[in-house]
Structures are given as C-alpha cells and as structure tokens.
Design a protein around this motif. Structure first.
Motif, PDB file in Angstrom:
ATOM      1  N   UNK A  76       0.896  -1.206  -0.154  1.00 20.63           N
ATOM      2  CA  UNK A  76      -0.091   0.069   0.102  1.00 20.63           C
ATOM      3  C   UNK A  76       0.846   1.235  -0.180  1.00 20.63           C
ATOM      4  N   UNK A  77       1.862   1.361   0.667  1.00 19.34           N
ATOM      5  CA  UNK A  77       2.692   2.372   0.897  1.00 19.34           C
ATOM      6  C   UNK A  77       3.705   2.797  -0.408  1.00 19.34           C
ATOM      7  N   UNK A  78       3.939   1.590  -1.014  1.00 20.80           N
ATOM      8  CA  UNK A  78       4.686   1.799  -2.409  1.00 20.80           C
ATOM      9  C   UNK A  78       3.572   2.223  -3.295  1.00 20.80           C
ATOM     10  N   UNK A  79       2.478   1.637  -3.265  1.00 18.49           N
ATOM     11  CA  UNK A  79       1.401   2.233  -4.246  1.00 18.49           C
ATOM     12  C   UNK A  79       1.177   3.840  -4.324  1.00 18.49           C
ATOM     13  N   UNK A  80       1.314   4.142  -2.998  1.00 22.96           N
ATOM     14  CA  UNK A  80       0.766   5.605  -2.707  1.00 22.96           C
ATOM     15  C   UNK A  80       2.193   6.544  -3.194  1.00 22.96           C
ATOM     16  N   UNK A  81       3.169   5.986  -3.159  1.00 24.47           N
ATOM     17  CA  UNK A  81       4.615   6.513  -3.870  1.00 24.47           C
ATOM     18  C   UNK A  81       4.365   6.630  -5.423  1.00 24.47           C
ATOM     19  N   UNK A  82       4.022   5.648  -6.012  1.00 25.38           N
ATOM     20  CA  UNK A  82       3.688   5.644  -7.336  1.00 25.38           C
ATOM     21  C   UNK A  82       2.596   6.657  -7.808  1.00 25.38           C
ATOM     22  N   UNK A  83       1.460   6.691  -6.833  1.00 22.60           N
ATOM     23  CA  UNK A  83       0.786   7.483  -7.154  1.00 22.60           C
ATOM     24  C   UNK A  83       1.106   9.081  -7.126  1.00 22.60           C
ATOM     25  N   UNK A  84       1.933   9.390  -6.106  1.00 28.51           N
ATOM     26  CA  UNK A  84       2.464  10.715  -5.926  1.00 28.51           C
ATOM     27  C   UNK A  84       3.635  10.960  -7.149  1.00 28.51           C
ATOM     28  N   UNK A 243      18.375  -9.329   0.300  1.00 31.04           N
ATOM     29  CA  UNK A 243      17.090  -8.667   0.118  1.00 31.04           C
ATOM     30  C   UNK A 243      17.087  -7.279  -0.513  1.00 31.04           C
ATOM     31  N   UNK A 244      18.269  -6.855  -1.441  1.00 30.46           N
ATOM     32  CA  UNK A 244      18.229  -5.501  -1.919  1.00 30.46           C
ATOM     33  C   UNK A 244      17.053  -5.273  -2.883  1.00 30.46           C
ATOM     34  N   UNK A 245      16.727  -6.352  -3.873  1.00 30.82           N
ATOM     35  CA  UNK A 245      15.929  -6.363  -4.723  1.00 30.82           C
ATOM     36  C   UNK A 245      14.772  -7.348  -4.497  1.00 30.82           C
ATOM     37  N   UNK A 246      14.541  -7.835  -3.151  1.00 30.55           N
ATOM     38  CA  UNK A 246      13.510  -8.517  -2.707  1.00 30.55           C
ATOM     39  C   UNK A 246      13.043  -8.144  -1.528  1.00 30.55           C
ATOM     40  N   UNK A 247      12.802  -6.821  -1.442  1.00 31.63           N
ATOM     41  CA  UNK A 247      12.310  -6.047   0.033  1.00 31.63           C
ATOM     42  C   UNK A 247      10.960  -6.395   0.218  1.00 31.63           C
ATOM     43  N   UNK A 248      10.566  -6.802   1.241  1.00 32.84           N
ATOM     44  CA  UNK A 248       9.102  -7.186   1.585  1.00 32.84           C
ATOM     45  C   UNK A 248       8.101  -5.963   1.562  1.00 32.84           C
ATOM     46  N   UNK A 249       8.920  -4.750   1.752  1.00 34.12           N
ATOM     47  CA  UNK A 249       8.088  -3.468   1.737  1.00 34.12           C
ATOM     48  C   UNK A 249       8.154  -2.700   0.439  1.00 34.12           C
ATOM     49  N   UNK A 250       8.826  -3.300  -0.853  1.00 34.53           N
ATOM     50  CA  UNK A 250       8.745  -2.696  -2.021  1.00 34.53           C
ATOM     51  C   UNK A 250       9.310  -1.399  -1.827  1.00 34.53           C
ATOM     52  N   UNK A 251      10.302  -1.158  -1.014  1.00 33.21           N
ATOM     53  CA  UNK A 251      10.981   0.199  -1.067  1.00 33.21           C
ATOM     54  C   UNK A 251      12.288   0.589  -1.706  1.00 33.21           C
ATOM     55  N   UNK A 252      12.950  -0.461  -2.394  1.00 25.55           N
ATOM     56  CA  UNK A 252      14.199  -0.386  -3.175  1.00 25.55           C
ATOM     57  C   UNK A 252      13.772   0.341  -4.363  1.00 25.55           C
ATOM     58  N   UNK A 253      14.298   1.481  -4.764  1.00 25.05           N
ATOM     59  CA  UNK A 253      14.005   1.861  -6.186  1.00 25.05           C
ATOM     60  C   UNK A 253      15.373   2.516  -6.922  1.00 25.05           C
ATOM     61  N   UNK A 254      15.403   2.457  -8.013  1.00 21.79           N
ATOM     62  CA  UNK A 254      16.661   3.156  -8.954  1.00 21.79           C
ATOM     63  C   UNK A 254      17.009   4.585  -8.479  1.00 21.79           C
ATOM     64  N   UNK A 255      18.409   4.681  -8.260  1.00 23.59           N
ATOM     65  CA  UNK A 255      18.746   5.910  -7.618  1.00 23.59           C
ATOM     66  C   UNK A 255      18.914   5.925  -6.050  1.00 23.59           C
ATOM     67  N   UNK A 256      18.160   4.689  -5.394  1.00 27.07           N
ATOM     68  CA  UNK A 256      18.495   4.893  -3.943  1.00 27.07           C
ATOM     69  C   UNK A 256      19.107   3.528  -3.575  1.00 27.07           C
ATOM     70  N   UNK A 257      20.059   3.136  -4.170  1.00 21.45           N
ATOM     71  CA  UNK A 257      21.060   2.155  -3.737  1.00 21.45           C
ATOM     72  C   UNK A 257      22.430   2.563  -3.591  1.00 21.45           C
ATOM     73  N   UNK A 258      22.694   2.542  -2.387  1.00 19.66           N
ATOM     74  CA  UNK A 258      24.187   2.858  -1.698  1.00 19.66           C
ATOM     75  C   UNK A 258      25.272   1.977  -1.681  1.00 19.66           C
ATOM     76  N   UNK A 259      26.449   2.298  -1.893  1.00 19.14           N
ATOM     77  CA  UNK A 259      27.564   1.244  -1.831  1.00 19.14           C
ATOM     78  C   UNK A 259      28.317   1.681  -0.417  1.00 19.14           C
TER      79      UNK A 259
END
Length: 306
Positions: A76-84, A243-259
């Motif tokens: 739900x929270x990720x969906x709200x981000x996509x709407x935003x 779990x970088x690209x297997x986040x149960x909360x779907x929060x990983x997005x391009x541009x938000x991966x840090x080394x």
C-alpha cells in the motif's frame, strides 16, 4: 446481489440514515469502500466465519501496533509513492532524489546539530563496523541548500530501532542534522542491518498465508526539508544485501542504492578522527523547488514523538 442493488443498499444504510451534520468526504469514502467490500463478499463468496476472522485480525493488528507494517508489506505504501510520482509528473515536477516509503518507525524530536552528528551511543562500537554517511543537499540545478534539515534514522546491528526496542538508549541511531553553509552533512554511526517482521506477529501471519517472507535489506531512512522546497521522504538500501531487490516493503528504487566502501587508508582514518578502518557511504540529496498548486509532500499521519 448485483452492484446496482448493493449500491442502493449501502446508500440506504449510510446516506439516507443521516440526521446530523455530514462530512461529505468521509461519507463518500465509506460508501465506496463498503460497496466494494459487499461486492467482494459476493464475488468471492466470503463466509461469515471468514469475515469475522478478518475483523478479528484487524483488531489484533491494531493492538499489536502493526497496521503500519502491514501497509508496507502489502504494497500500500509503495502504491501511494507511485501515485505521488504520477501526480508530480502531471504537475510538471521532475528531477530530484526519488521518494520512497517512510515506514512505521520514525520518532520525532531527535537531537539536532549543524553539519555533523554522531548517531550511535557507543554500545556497539567495539563489535560493529563504523559507518560514515555524508553528502550535499542541493537543488536540481546543483545549487547548495544551506541549513537544509536532514533527519536520519536506522536500525542497529540486530535490526531493531530505538524507542520501539526498549533495550536501546533514547534516540540511539536517530539524529537531525542541519546542513552547513556548503549544504553538507555528515553522520558518524554504525552499520545497520535489515530486519524481519516479528515472526509471531500479525503482519508475518498474513505474509505466511501468501507464501512471502517479511525481510527488509539494510537501509537508512531520511526526511529532508528546507523552506521553499518540497519535503523529501526517502531511504537508501545498501548494495550487497541479499534482500536488496527482494524487499518485502517494496522500498528499493533506482537511484536509492548505496555502496558502503571500505576505508583503510591511515591518513583518511586520522582525518576522520577515528582509530580504525570504517565504511563510507556518500548520499547526496537533490530537493525540488516548491511550486504553486503542486501536490503536497507533507503527509498528516500519526507518528511517535519522544
């Protein structure tokens, strides 16, 4: 019942019965959601037992204070981000650091400093890698934003957050840093790890039914704000986590991966006033200028204040 009959029934029960002042927006939402629920009961042939078990579940999840976690876990929270994102694009707003979910674990009132803050209380410094996070806050044209408010919070090496984990000191791993005159901020802290939903909790109960795990990668949360700019809610996830690209909360997005780079150079260690090697993450932030009639980035939700 067909949908027309359902809508008529819902209107009779939740609109025609009104005798006092009506909040028309609440009425609109209730009528729609109740109608959709009734339709789902018809379409899926939901039994009375299933319905009451569902209501009992929401009671238990509320008592466990896990509804915020469930909102992230079901997307739900990720969906709200996509709407935003879509609303921004429609308003002609482009660029800036990507947004992503806030999550349920922010606590207001963290200690505030200018330019630099040590975030940890030292309880894990002997056993956990030291981490330095630094960056510059600018606008989308590269102009620095002095005094930008950078709020940062993350988990400890066990995946737990202060305040919610009573074994930690108050505001451990939570700080507010005002960017200096050059728009720069630096946080001295410890390496976080990801966390899993409480295994016996209400969120994991549903995830188990869906055959899903409840794990998040190692990450660090941010609120970044400044007068005249759109508030940014974001976080970076750390490269290398399973779990970088297997986040149960779907929060990983391009541009938000840090080394997290290993720093072993003695000169650099000394420059940072440290006595051992450390890890370093650079996370620069670009804020978008506020625009008239643009969708708000301020979200009114209940948050903990300590």
């Amino acid at each position: 019942m067909n949908r027309q009959e359902i809508d008529k029934l819902v209107k009779q029960m939740n609109v025609d019965t009104a005798t006092g002042s009506v909040d028309t927006r609440v009425q609109q939402i209730v009528v729609r959601l109740v109608g959709d629920l009734f339709q789902a009961i018809e379409d899926l042939d939901i039994s009375q037992t299933e319905l009451w078990k569902g209501l009992e579940y929401f009671t238990d999840a509320g008592q466990a204070n896990e509804l915020g976690l469930l909102a992230a876990g079901l997307g739900l929270e990720h969906y709200l981000d996509l709407r935003a994102d879509a609303a921004d694009a429609k308003a002609g707003i482009t660029g800036g650091t990507p947004r992503t979910i806030e999550g349920p674990l922010y606590v207001a009132g963290a200690p505030e400093s200018v330019g630099f803050a040590r975030m940890d209380d030292g309880s894990e410094s002997a056993t956990v890698d030291t981490l330095i996070i630094d960056g510059t806050v600018t606008d989308t044209e590269g102009n620095v934003i002095p005094n930008a408010k950078v709020e940062i919070w993350h988990a400890n090496s066990l995946g737990n957050y202060s305040f919610f984990d009573k074994s930690q000191s108050e505001f451990n791993l939570r700080r507010t840093i005002l960017a200096d005159a050059d728009g720069q901020y630096t946080a001295l802290t410890t390496m976080p790890v990801g966390y899993g939903c409480p295994p016996e909790g209400t969120t994991q109960f549903v995830l188990n039914k869906l055959g899903r795990h409840g794990n998040r990668p190692s990450h660090v949360h941010y609120f970044v704000s400044a007068p005249g700019y759109r508030k940014l809610t974001t976080q970076f996830n750390i490269e290398g986590d399973q779990y970088l690209w297997d986040d149960f909360a779907f929060a990983t997005r391009d541009g938000l991966v840090a080394t997290a780079a290993d720093v072993t150079d003695e000169t650099e260690i000394a420059r940072r006033n440290l006595d051992k090697a450390f890890k370093h993450i650079q996370f620069n932030v670009e804020l978008v200028k506020e625009q008239a009639a643009a969708p708000t980035t301020e979200i009114d939700r209940r948050r903990v204040s300590a």
